[in-house]
Structure formats: C-alpha cells, structure tokens
Design a protein around this motif. Structure first.
Motif, PDB file in Angstrom:
ATOM      1  N   LEU A 201       0.809  -1.216   0.000  1.00 36.35           N
ATOM      2  CA  LEU A 201       0.000   0.000   0.000  1.00 36.35           C
ATOM      3  C   LEU A 201       0.842   1.266   0.000  1.00 36.35           C
ATOM      4  O   LEU A 201       0.334   2.354  -0.273  1.00 36.35           O
ATOM      5  CB  LEU A 201      -0.927   0.000   1.217  1.00 36.35           C
ATOM      6  CG  LEU A 201      -2.074  -1.012   1.169  1.00 36.35           C
ATOM      7  CD1 LEU A 201      -2.817  -1.029   2.483  1.00 36.35           C
ATOM      8  CD2 LEU A 201      -3.032  -0.695   0.034  1.00 36.35           C
ATOM      9  N   LYS A 202       2.132   1.125   0.350  1.00 39.52           N
ATOM     10  CA  LYS A 202       3.011   2.288   0.332  1.00 39.52           C
ATOM     11  C   LYS A 202       3.553   2.576  -1.068  1.00 39.52           C
ATOM     12  O   LYS A 202       4.178   3.610  -1.297  1.00 39.52           O
ATOM     13  CB  LYS A 202       4.187   2.074   1.294  1.00 39.52           C
ATOM     14  CG  LYS A 202       3.774   1.887   2.754  1.00 39.52           C
ATOM     15  CD  LYS A 202       3.042   3.085   3.299  1.00 39.52           C
ATOM     16  CE  LYS A 202       2.596   2.869   4.736  1.00 39.52           C
ATOM     17  NZ  LYS A 202       1.812   3.994   5.253  1.00 39.52           N
ATOM     18  N   LEU A 203       3.310   1.653  -1.990  1.00 37.79           N
ATOM     19  CA  LEU A 203       3.793   1.849  -3.361  1.00 37.79           C
ATOM     20  C   LEU A 203       2.881   2.811  -4.110  1.00 37.79           C
ATOM     21  O   LEU A 203       1.685   2.904  -3.841  1.00 37.79           O
ATOM     22  CB  LEU A 203       3.821   0.503  -4.099  1.00 37.79           C
ATOM     23  CG  LEU A 203       4.685  -0.609  -3.491  1.00 37.79           C
ATOM     24  CD1 LEU A 203       4.538  -1.882  -4.330  1.00 37.79           C
ATOM     25  CD2 LEU A 203       6.139  -0.194  -3.404  1.00 37.79           C
ATOM     26  N   SER A 204       3.454   3.515  -5.064  1.00 42.61           N
ATOM     27  CA  SER A 204       2.621   4.314  -5.961  1.00 42.61           C
ATOM     28  C   SER A 204       1.792   3.354  -6.811  1.00 42.61           C
ATOM     29  O   SER A 204       2.094   2.157  -6.910  1.00 42.61           O
ATOM     30  CB  SER A 204       3.501   5.177  -6.872  1.00 42.61           C
ATOM     31  OG  SER A 204       4.248   4.357  -7.752  1.00 42.61           O
ATOM     32  N   ALA A 205       0.740   3.883  -7.422  1.00 43.28           N
ATOM     33  CA  ALA A 205      -0.108   3.042  -8.287  1.00 43.28           C
ATOM     34  C   ALA A 205       0.720   2.414  -9.400  1.00 43.28           C
ATOM     35  O   ALA A 205       0.583   1.220  -9.703  1.00 43.28           O
ATOM     36  CB  ALA A 205      -1.250   3.882  -8.863  1.00 43.28           C
ATOM     37  N   GLU A 206       1.618   3.217 -10.000  1.00 36.58           N
ATOM     38  CA  GLU A 206       2.455   2.686 -11.083  1.00 36.58           C
ATOM     39  C   GLU A 206       3.355   1.561 -10.581  1.00 36.58           C
ATOM     40  O   GLU A 206       3.469   0.507 -11.212  1.00 36.58           O
ATOM     41  CB  GLU A 206       3.309   3.799 -11.676  1.00 36.58           C
ATOM     42  CG  GLU A 206       4.254   3.309 -12.785  1.00 36.58           C
ATOM     43  CD  GLU A 206       5.207   4.382 -13.272  1.00 36.58           C
ATOM     44  OE1 GLU A 206       6.088   4.034 -14.097  1.00 36.58           O
ATOM     45  OE2 GLU A 206       5.101   5.537 -12.819  1.00 36.58           O
ATOM     46  N   LYS A 207       3.990   1.791  -9.410  1.00 37.95           N
ATOM     47  CA  LYS A 207       4.904   0.789  -8.873  1.00 37.95           C
ATOM     48  C   LYS A 207       4.153  -0.487  -8.504  1.00 37.95           C
ATOM     49  O   LYS A 207       4.642  -1.600  -8.736  1.00 37.95           O
ATOM     50  CB  LYS A 207       5.613   1.361  -7.637  1.00 37.95           C
ATOM     51  CG  LYS A 207       6.656   0.428  -7.036  1.00 37.95           C
ATOM     52  CD  LYS A 207       7.825   0.203  -7.974  1.00 37.95           C
ATOM     53  CE  LYS A 207       8.900  -0.624  -7.304  1.00 37.95           C
ATOM     54  NZ  LYS A 207      10.019  -0.941  -8.229  1.00 37.95           N
ATOM     55  N   PHE A 208       2.958  -0.344  -7.939  1.00 36.80           N
ATOM     56  CA  PHE A 208       2.171  -1.516  -7.585  1.00 36.80           C
ATOM     57  C   PHE A 208       1.869  -2.354  -8.833  1.00 36.80           C
ATOM     58  O   PHE A 208       2.012  -3.579  -8.825  1.00 36.80           O
ATOM     59  CB  PHE A 208       0.866  -1.103  -6.906  1.00 36.80           C
ATOM     60  CG  PHE A 208      -0.026  -2.255  -6.542  1.00 36.80           C
ATOM     61  CD1 PHE A 208       0.226  -3.010  -5.405  1.00 36.80           C
ATOM     62  CD2 PHE A 208      -1.115  -2.598  -7.331  1.00 36.80           C
ATOM     63  CE1 PHE A 208      -0.588  -4.088  -5.059  1.00 36.80           C
ATOM     64  CE2 PHE A 208      -1.934  -3.671  -7.000  1.00 36.80           C
ATOM     65  CZ  PHE A 208      -1.668  -4.417  -5.862  1.00 36.80           C
ATOM     66  N   ILE A 209       1.461  -1.681  -9.894  1.00 38.91           N
ATOM     67  CA  ILE A 209       1.147  -2.408 -11.135  1.00 38.91           C
ATOM     68  C   ILE A 209       2.382  -3.122 -11.663  1.00 38.91           C
ATOM     69  O   ILE A 209       2.319  -4.276 -12.105  1.00 38.91           O
ATOM     70  CB  ILE A 209       0.575  -1.435 -12.194  1.00 38.91           C
ATOM     71  CG1 ILE A 209      -0.789  -0.916 -11.739  1.00 38.91           C
ATOM     72  CG2 ILE A 209       0.456  -2.127 -13.559  1.00 38.91           C
ATOM     73  CD1 ILE A 209      -1.309   0.254 -12.548  1.00 38.91           C
ATOM     74  N   ARG A 210       3.521  -2.461 -11.593  1.00 35.13           N
ATOM     75  CA  ARG A 210       4.754  -3.081 -12.100  1.00 35.13           C
ATOM     76  C   ARG A 210       5.202  -4.256 -11.228  1.00 35.13           C
ATOM     77  O   ARG A 210       5.726  -5.247 -11.735  1.00 35.13           O
ATOM     78  CB  ARG A 210       5.860  -2.029 -12.204  1.00 35.13           C
ATOM     79  CG  ARG A 210       5.568  -0.969 -13.267  1.00 35.13           C
ATOM     80  CD  ARG A 210       6.775  -0.131 -13.591  1.00 35.13           C
ATOM     81  NE  ARG A 210       6.441   0.899 -14.568  1.00 35.13           N
ATOM     82  CZ  ARG A 210       6.328   0.699 -15.882  1.00 35.13           C
ATOM     83  NH1 ARG A 210       6.524  -0.523 -16.372  1.00 35.13           N
ATOM     84  NH2 ARG A 210       6.021   1.679 -16.693  1.00 35.13           N
TER      85      ARG A 210
END
Length: 538
Positions: free
Chosen positions: A334-343
């Motif tokens: 949950l601390k990841l950005s949306a882009e990082k989470f998707i990657r």
C-alpha cells in the motif's frame, strides 16, 4: 515475523536539573535496540517521565543504563516535589506493545530488577503483573509512607524488597519495577485551589476517601496538586485501564464536579504517550454527543484534542502507533505508488498476485461507494437524506480501510505458506511438523480471501439503498464501484478454490466450498439488482 516491541516508561525523581534529565535521556538513546519517544519533565512535581520502545533485551538494557546515570546524579536526600515518590528511579513499568505477551514483559521486569540490585545494590519491589506478593501489588500500596517512611518500613519483614538489600539507601530510596497494560497519566487544569482540585480527585478516584466512601470511577487513581510554574491547580489522574474508564469519561466527570464548585476547567494534558484507540474513543463520544459526522482518522483526533482541551498535544509525537517508525513499513504494497504496484504485480514473481489484486480492486470499489456518499451528503438538494447518508457512508468508509489491509495480508499469507513448503522433511517428525505448517498456511491463505468476500457481501444492502438516493451525477462512479466489488468477490472465490484443492481436511473443505459458492451467488444477485436500479436513474 514482526519485530517484538515492548514499551518502557521509567519515572525519575528529577524534573528541574536539565543536565541530569538530558544525561538520562542520552543513556537511553545510546542503547541499541530502542527508540526514545518522549521525555516529559515537570518542575513542580520534580519528576521526569521517559517513554521508549524496543526489543525486550533492548528496553531492559536501556532502563539499566538510565538507572546507572540516575544513581550518579540524583540524591533523594535533597528531593522535594508535588508527586509522591519512593526513590530516584521511582517506577519502571514494562508494557506489551506488539508481538509480545505479559509473560514476556514479566521476564523483562525480572531481568531489570536483578540487574539493578546487582549493579547498583539498591532495593527493588515488583508490582503489577510482576508482583510477588498480593498485598503489595499496586504502586500506592508499596509507596505508602513514601521515601521518608521507607527508612523504617524496609526493615519490616513483610516489606523486605523482592530484590536487593533490606537496607536504607538514602541517596536512592527504592525502585518499583512492574508490568502493566497502558496507563494513561492524565491531568486536568483548574483555576482553583489545590484543596478544591484534591476534593475533586477524591470524588472520582476508585478508592475515594476510603472503603466506606469510594469514588465514582473504576480503575482510576487521583490526587490534586498545585503547579507553581503554571499558576493553576491540577486534578492528576492515572487511568489504569482506559477501556474501563476512558479519557473523556474522566474529563467529563472532573468538569461536572468543577462546575458544582464554580471553578473553571482550562484544558488538560497527557503525560507520555497513549494508544490511538484511547483518543478515538473520545472522538466517538463527542461525535455521538454532538451529533457530528466525522469520518477521517486525523479529523477525529483533532476533534478529541479540541474537546479535551489538549492544546499542546502533538499526535505525531504522542500517539504510540504514530511514533513507531516501523508502522510506516516500506515493504507494504500500500506504500507503493499506483504505477509501482502495477509493475510489481506484473513482475516475474508469484506474489503479489490475484489475491492482493482482488483486495486492491475491492478497496477501490468501497472507496467509490464512499465517494458517492460524500458527493451526496451536505448538498442542499439532498438535505432530505441527511440522516440516511450519515448511516450509509461510515460502513463503506470502514470497509475501504479494512479491505486495504487485506492487500498485504494476502501476499503475507502466501509467503508464509511458501516458507512452510521449504521446511525439512528428512525424518518422520520433520514431515509431521512440515505437514502441520503447510495445512496452517493453506487455511490462512484461504481465510484472507474468504474474509474479503464476506466483508464485501455486507455492503450490498448499503449500496442498494445508496443507489436509490445518491447524487445522480455520480451514478457511473457507483456503477464502477459495484463492478469492482463484484470482481473482488470473484477474485476471492478463485483464490479460495485453488487453495482448497490441497487442503487435507475433507470436512473443512466441503464446508468452505459451500460458503464460497454462496458468496458468489449473493454477490452476483446483489450487484445485478443495484446496477438495474442505477440504470433506471441514469
């Protein structure tokens, strides 16, 4: 595994000499495995409360290091102050915070008591959960007669210390080491005399004026005193169990008595740190009392601080959950950005996978439902639905927060299952341990997505009512939210089914299959009904 955290709150009988106060703080911060969270000195009380957290071994070492400095720099023969006291390091409680038990804290207390008696040759009494004798389980019992009375008291057989010599050490006195749950040291400021403040304390503290005249509040200790530096009186309370007597209850009762005496209450203060839920308790009380509508945690904290008159209370430094650096775990998805989470999802790894994505999408669905509610609430054209919206929005908001926690929970459960698969299997005993751990891992990997489906399915009646009255301009947002929640349930279903295939307990397997199939039926029928309502309105 999450690092075990113990809180330690030693109180030293020195609140005026900055050099000594700072030297004790430096002894704590210089110890590995601990974080000093707060130093709270008081001039009139001539006492400083130190609050730090750390590993069990770390907090014991830090408390001992602090005591060594206190032994060098504090002389109790010269000590005077408003606060009752028995010794230089007056009390030193250990409190379980995370991944530790009361028994773990008792072990900490025992280690410190033994180390104090051996290293400093001072008497130590055990109290609270670490007490060795029932008649001296509480601090007031042990401290009765205070430092001045200890010289003769310590020679009595029944008051021999639990550790250290049964001799008078005038420069030190004695130390009380114990184990307790969170104690909240809470002071209410009055424009009154010391005697009036003490009268109120006697009215509300549990012991009152004695057995024949008990006070009104359970699990509360209290005294009234005067603060020269502030030119006011205080009702000083120890809330021994804030779930029995919460902060707001103590404050309201003091205000009631102060009003009867025609004296002014001018705010309050908390000494040391407090758990978040103790502040949220107060917020919920005032929200209900004043018929307010407040959702966000930070706004609830702000409300509680305002109503309690906690003017100088910095929540980021005084609420223990906010102080724990590890609470902001950088490994959390949950601390990841949306882009990082998707990657990260798209990387060549098994986790995070479908379970975490299902929770993520489900949280977005609950978030959209919350948004639609908030875009309707407070607008003049929907005033007629004000009371209804106040009921519909909070469960959607709470579900959003709860489901967000499942994003990490699913990946963590999968990782623990994978660790179980790696356990050795060379012997029959190792095989049994491995099989048991695999079965436990599977049940956890099933439980997380199943709880996701259960939680989402509690929202359909709320969303159905919301669909009928919500701001029509947000209709498409609610449609997307409903679809997200449906996907969340389907994702939970797929994750449960694939893990059930490996479960050995056939009775449990059949029961779970029936439940998850029912979850799908409920979600599908409910979402179709809500979407039909929205289609007619848009």
């Amino acid at each position: 595994m999450t690092t075990p955290i113990v809180e330690c709150v030693p109180n030293f009988s020195e609140g005026r000499n900055k050099e000594t106060i700072d030297a004790i703080a430096e002894a704590i911060t210089g110890t590995d495995g601990v974080t000093l969270l707060d130093v709270d000195p008081g001039s009139s009380t001539n006492r400083t409360v130190y609050t730090f957290v750390g590993t069990p071994d770390g907090v014991v070492n830090a408390a001992l290091n602090a005591a060594i400095i206190g032994r060098q720099k504090i002389d109790m023969t010269k000590h005077k102050g408003e606060h009752p006291r028995l010794g230089a390091m007056d009390v030193c409680p250990f409190i379980p915070v995370r991944n530790v038990t009361i028994e773990d804290c008792i072990a900490c207390a025992t280690k410190l008591a033994a180390a104090l008696s051996k290293t400093l040759s001072v008497p130590v009494y055990m109290y609270g959960a670490a007490a060795k004798k029932e008649y001296r389980k509480t601090v007031p019992q042990i401290r009765s007669g205070e430092y001045e009375g200890l010289q003769t008291k310590i020679l009595q057989k029944e008051w021999a210390p639990d550790y250290g010599p049964s001799t008078w050490v005038p420069e030190w006195g004695a130390t009380m080491v114990g184990v307790r749950d969170f104690l909240i040291a809470y002071n209410i400021n009055l424009l009154s005399t010391k005697e009036q403040a003490h009268r109120i304390a006697l009215n509300i503290r549990e012991t009152g004026r004695g057995e024949e005249s008990p006070g009104r509040l359970k699990a509360v200790q209290g005294i009234g005193w005067w603060l020269d530096e502030a030119n006011l009186a205080q009702v000083s309370l120890n809330l021994l169990n804030y779930k029995v007597t919460p902060i707001h209850k103590a404050y309201e009762e003091v205000c009631k008595d102060a009003n009867e005496l025609n004296v002014a209450v001018v705010g309050s203060e908390i000494v040391g740190l407090v758990p978040l839920d103790s502040i949220l308790q107060a917020a919920e009380f005032y929200i209900k009392k004043e018929k307010l509508f407040v959702l966000e945690e930070d706004q609830k904290v702000c409300l509680a601080l305002s109503r309690l008159g906690l003017k100088d209370f910095n929540p980021k430094k005084r609420i223990i959950e906010y102080c724990l650096v590890e609470n902001n775990n950088s490994d959390s998805l949950l601390k990841l950005s949306a882009e990082k989470f998707i990657r990260v999802v798209g990387a060549r790894t098994s986790a995070p996978g479908g379970g975490s994505v299902s929770a993520y999408v489900g949280a977005l669905g609950a978030g959209l439902g919350t948004m639609v509610g908030l875009m309707t609430f407070g607008k003049k054209q929907w005033d007629a639905f004000d009371s209804t919206m106040r009921k519909l929005i909070p469960p959607l908001y709470d579900a959003m927060n709860e489901i967000m926690g499942m994003v990490d929970a699913d990946t963590n459960a999968f990782n623990r299952y994978m660790e179980a698969l790696k356990l050795p299997k060379s012997t029959a005993e190792e095989n049994k341990v491995r099989d048991d751990e695999i079965e436990k891992g599977l049940l956890e990997a099933i439980d997380v997505p199943l709880n996701l489906a259960r939680k989402i399915n509690t929202l359909w009646p709320i969303l159905q009512e919301l669909a009928k009255i919500a701001n029509v301009q947000t209709g498409s947002d609610l449609q997307v939210g409903v679809r997200c929640l449906t996907v969340g349930v389907w994702g939970a279903y797929y994750n449960v089914i694939i893990n059930l295939k490996q479960l050995k307990n056939e009775v449990m397997k059949q029961k779970l299959i029936e439940e998850v199939n029912e979850c799908i039926d409920v979600a599908q029928a409910s979402s179709d009904s809500i979407l039909s309502i929205l289609q007619l309105r848009i």
